[in-house]
Motif scaffolding. Structure first.
Motif, PDB file in Angstrom:
ATOM      1  N   ARG A 296      21.161  45.125 107.390  1.00 28.13           N
ATOM      2  CA  ARG A 296      21.224  44.030 106.418  1.00 28.13           C
ATOM      3  C   ARG A 296      22.451  43.155 106.680  1.00 28.13           C
ATOM      4  N   ASP A 329      10.392  39.949 106.346  1.00 24.42           N
ATOM      5  CA  ASP A 329      10.370  40.658 105.060  1.00 24.42           C
ATOM      6  C   ASP A 329      11.749  41.202 104.725  1.00 24.42           C
ATOM      7  N   LYS A 330      12.403  41.779 105.726  1.00 32.26           N
ATOM      8  CA  LYS A 330      13.739  42.342 105.484  1.00 32.26           C
ATOM      9  C   LYS A 330      14.740  41.241 105.176  1.00 32.26           C
ATOM     10  N   GLU A 332      14.078  38.260 103.823  1.00 29.09           N
ATOM     11  CA  GLU A 332      13.790  37.708 102.503  1.00 29.09           C
ATOM     12  C   GLU A 332      14.212  38.647 101.382  1.00 29.09           C
ATOM     13  N   SER A 333      14.327  39.934 101.696  1.00 25.70           N
ATOM     14  CA  SER A 333      14.739  40.898 100.665  1.00 25.70           C
ATOM     15  C   SER A 333      16.241  40.864 100.402  1.00 25.70           C
TER      16      SER A 333
END
Length: 394
Positions: A296, A329-330, A332-333
């Motif tokens: 992240r 997806d990661k 946007e999370s």
């Protein structure tokens, strides 16, 4: 006939009404025959620039010394160029002189390739003295007249030929390819900026794999500024599935295979500093990506553009399908995508601490952002302040 030819037709009517010839020429006509999208049209005419100025009220001298003026009509601009012939070329790039003529044939005769030497009149009829339509039909790139003469006149045509292979999927006519191999050293007379402009278009072509094979087999690659002048780089890139990739993707792949310092080697291409910085950062993340999937922190620091660029290169090198959904997806999370989205800013830190502005602010904000994206704290101002105080950051 279709747009944008239809919108430009009134110009041709006005020129002809004044007693001169006018027609569409060049790449727009070629692309019309190919059914490709056309964005701009070029008009050639027997009228001189001075005569054109008497016909149209709004003109701009964009290249009047070479016979080109811009005509502005109905809010649109059109380049209109006088038929011309050219004197001997100097420095393998530019003619010593340009002579305005009244003959369309003489104008078409000076052009590079037959597919670009086709004219179209206002009725949609083609004027094609050098069999350009046949070349388009056969998907072949062949010079107008002697290939040796065309390349000796303007050595940049060597790059243009391969660039057209990349964009159109055409192949080189036998004598044209032979002449390129024989005259490849003439590229040393061409400025880096012009070579780069052609090369970047090549990198965005749908058929760039064919173009890369030609760069190698003709020897053009040896005359490129850096990076792609290495045989193992050209060969390594060519072996991959590069057809769907974009320009930046190819630059990054080449940097990966070269092992050279990105800033040093890209500066030789005279690329903009912003692009060099982006590619340099992307290369550093690509080296990390070799060992593990994105954390992240890495996604946040890299940003979406670089992350997608790196993931595309990584999967291409691994010869895997370029699937980016998991990465997106990661990304946007992430609770925040940049420091600007953090609810605390530098003014807050100065107010809370009474300290002067300085590099410390950026360091503290970055640490807070990492805590937020890793889920240690929420993106709320008071919670972030308490966390900073507990960590003795302020």
């Amino acid at each position: 006939m279709k747009e944008p030819f239809l919108s430009a037709l009134p110009l041709i009517h006005e020129i002809e009404a004044a007693g001169y010839e006018a027609c569409f020429v060049g790449g727009a006509v070629r692309d019309f025959l190919l059914g490709r999208d056309i964005h701009d049209v070029d008009i050639a005419t027997s009228a001189t620039p001075a005569e054109l100025k008497t016909i149209f009220s709004k003109t701009v001298d964009v290249g009047i010394e070479h016979g080109t003026i811009m005509v502005i009509q109905n809010g649109k601009s059109y380049e209109v160029t006088t038929y011309r012939s050219e004197g001997d070329y100097q420095d393998y790039r530019r003619p010593e002189s340009v002579t305005f003529v009244r003959s369309l044939y003489e104008d078409l005769k000076r052009r590079d390739f037959t597919m670009n030497a086709i004219a179209m009149d206002k009725e949609g009829n083609f004027i094609d003295p050098f069999a350009g339509r046949l070349a388009v039909e056969k998907k072949v790139i062949v010079t107008v007249g002697s290939a040796d003469e065309r390349f000796q006149e303007d050595a940049l045509r060597l790059m243009r030929a391969v660039r057209f292979v990349s964009q159109l999927g055409f192949h080189l006519e036998k004598q044209t390819e032979k002449a390129i191999k024989e005259h490849v050293d003439l590229l040393r007379h061409i400025s880096v900026e012009r070579i780069t402009a052609e090369f970047e278009k090549l990198l965005d072509g749908k058929y760039k794999k064919n173009a890369f094979e030609l760069l190698f087999h003709t020897g053009i690659y040896k005359r490129l500024p850096s990076l792609f002048n290495q045989e193992h780089v050209v060969q390594s890139v060519t072996k991959l599935e590069i057809s769907p990739l974009k320009e930046l993707d190819i630059w990054l792949l080449a940097l990966y295979f070269s092992g050279e310092h990105p800033v040093t080697t890209l500066k030789k291409w005279r690329l903009p500093s912003k692009k060099i910085k982006l590619l340099s950062m992307a290369l550093s993340y690509l080296m990390l990506r070799k060992d593990h999937f994105w954390s992240r922190d890495e996604l946040f620091t890299a940003g979406k553009e670089i992350a997608l660029l790196v993931e595309t290169a990584f999967l291409t090198i691994k010869r895997e399908d370029v699937q980016l959904a998991h990465l997106l997806d990661k990304y946007e999370s992430l609770p925040i995508k940049s420091l600007k989205e953090l609810t605390v800013n530098g003014n807050d830190l100065i107010r809370w601490t009474g300290k002067q502005s300085g590099p410390w602010i950026g360091k503290v904000l970055h640490e807070a952002a990492q805590a937020v994206i890793n889920g240690e704290i929420a993106n709320h101002k008071q919670e972030i302040r308490s966390w900073m105080e507990n960590c003795r950051l302020i």
